[in-house]
Design an enzyme around this catalytic site. Structure first.
Site, PDB file in Angstrom:
ATOM      1  N   LYS A   1       1.333  -1.490  -0.238  1.00 44.52           N
ATOM      2  CA  LYS A   1       0.105   0.067   0.053  1.00 44.52           C
ATOM      3  C   LYS A   1       0.470   1.072  -0.269  1.00 44.52           C
ATOM      4  CE  LYS A   1      -4.162  -1.503   1.505  1.00 44.52           C
ATOM      5  NZ  LYS A   1      -5.565  -1.557   3.167  1.00 44.52           N
TER       6      LYS A   1
ATOM      7  N   LYS B   1      -6.914 -10.856  -8.188  1.00 43.79           N
ATOM      8  CA  LYS B   1      -7.936 -10.954  -7.448  1.00 43.79           C
ATOM      9  C   LYS B   1      -8.762  -9.920  -7.486  1.00 43.79           C
ATOM     10  CE  LYS B   1      -7.637 -11.044  -2.327  1.00 43.79           C
ATOM     11  NZ  LYS B   1      -7.168 -11.229  -1.823  1.00 43.79           N
TER      12      LYS B   1
ATOM     13  N   LYS C   1     -12.346  -4.087  -5.339  1.00 40.54           N
ATOM     14  CA  LYS C   1     -12.613  -3.440  -5.705  1.00 40.54           C
ATOM     15  C   LYS C   1     -12.386  -1.909  -6.647  1.00 40.54           C
ATOM     16  CE  LYS C   1     -12.004  -2.645  -0.360  1.00 40.54           C
ATOM     17  NZ  LYS C   1     -13.095  -2.828   0.478  1.00 40.54           N
TER      18      LYS C   1
END
Ligand code: TRP
Length: 354
Positions: free
Chosen positions: A115, A217, A220
């Site tokens: 991140k 994966k 969203k």
């Protein structure tokens, strides 16, 4: 075996729409666990400001995750559903854990590295401390079991490390205050205040992959909405996305071994198995030899059958924010009562005057 009363805790961040991966990997497990366990399910809004401080619609995101919990079947009366920022103990205990955990532990977290990306110096301090807040979420309720997706495994190991170090560093004080519980750590039994939490990870389709790329994966944040099935998608959207899902030209194999090297086929079979509550082997013994043109419509029907009730209920709940807010308020009060007791104990153990 420990002497802690079993308690389940888990959290979901209020960022972005929930999709099939969140449902199969987490929320559906939450629902199953409530039959036999005492459960606390939390919308972790404090975590959601670690990556991005300002959110346009944080309130509606919090309500929408809550709606998903309820629509999936979590009973907020028998269990606890609330949002994290309501209970100040999370931030308070996280501070103490910031002083228990070592910077080296945090620097090793793969989620932080991913991140924070290249510009690590410019990531928020909260992003680095994220796992210590997560440990606080769990240990504030002295939860013994945590259902999560496999991407959270490392954070749960860190939660265990924090509990072990706290129990160790304060062992005498814990015993003096009569606050210890017997905990088995490997062969030994120690007396500690915090349980050594077990992760609950597993089942078919713990990792649901993108419908457009079997190596990624389902997420969203994928720019293509066709890559995922959102919990708010209606029957038509679900059917269309499955129809357009990437596949290869071959027929389905009759055994799971035949899915090797075929990530898209593997993903669709995994989704089918998870939705039908079967194994991949069961699904393939039924569909082996069939083409995707035959398999996809059956999968679409199954997905619609399982997801549209949730979808309908979610929409209904989102239109009734007063009800959602009342659930969160009540849950927050009950969570707060448990948290207060833990914080009193922790303050006594650390040695603060109160
Ligand atoms: N980090 C988790 C995730 O992104 C969310 C989370 C926060 C959580 N606190 C938790 C999960 C406590 C389980 C227990 O999925």
């Amino acid at each position: 075996m420990s002497d802690f009363a079993p308690r389940v805790f888990s959290g979901v961040q209020p960022t972005g729409n929930l999709h099939l991966g969140n449902y199969l990997g987490a929320i559906r497990k939450f629902v199953a666990l409530q039959e036999s366990q005492d459960c606390i399910y939390c919308v972790v809004d404090l975590h959601s400001i670690t990556a991005q401080l300002v959110h346009e619609d944080l309130k509606s995101q919090i309500r929408s995750i809550t709606a998903a919990f309820l629509a999936a079947g979590i009973d907020p009366k028998r269990h606890i559903v609330f949002n994290q920022s309501r209970v100040s103990g999370h931030a308070e205990l996280a501070w103490i854990f910031n002083c228990v955990a070592r910077i080296g532990w945090m620097n090793r977290m793969t989620q932080f590295k991913e991140k924070a990306g290249k510009d690590r110096e410019n990531a928020s301090l909260g992003l680095l401390a994220y796992p210590s807040l997560m440990a606080a979420d769990i240990l504030l309720y002295r939860a013994t079991h945590v259902p999560v997706g496999d991407d959270q495994k490392q954070h749960l190991e860190l939660t265990r490390d924090i509990a072990i170090k706290f129990n160790n560093d304060f062992s005498e004080r814990i015993a003096e205050a009569g606050l210890g519980t017997e905990i088995a750590v490997g062969e030994e039994t120690v007396n500690g205040y915090f349980p050594i939490t077990e992760p609950l990870i597993g089942g078919e389709a713990t990792r649901v992959m993108s419908l457009k790329d079997g190596a990624k994966k389902m997420s969203k944040s994928d720019p293509s909405d066709l890559s995922r099935i959102n919990l708010t998608d209606d029957a038509e959207q679900i059917a269309r996305k499955i129809k357009k899902a990437k596949t290869d030209p071959d027929a389905l194999p009759s055994e799971p071994k035949g899915l090797e090297g075929r990530p898209e086929a593997d993903n669709l079979v995994g989704i089918f198995a998870a939705l039908a509550e079967k194994t991949k082997a069961d699904v393939l013994s039924e569909f082996g030899g069939r083409q995707f043109s035959e398999f996809k419509p059956v999968l679409a029907d199954l997905a619609v059958e399982k997801l549209s009730p949730i979808n309908g209920e979610m929409r209904r709940l989102i239109d009734d924010p007063g009800h959602i807010d009342a659930v969160l308020k009540d849950g927050g009060e009950r969570a707060g009562a448990i948290a207060e007791k833990t914080m009193r104990d922790v303050k006594d153990i650390v040695g603060f005057l109160r």
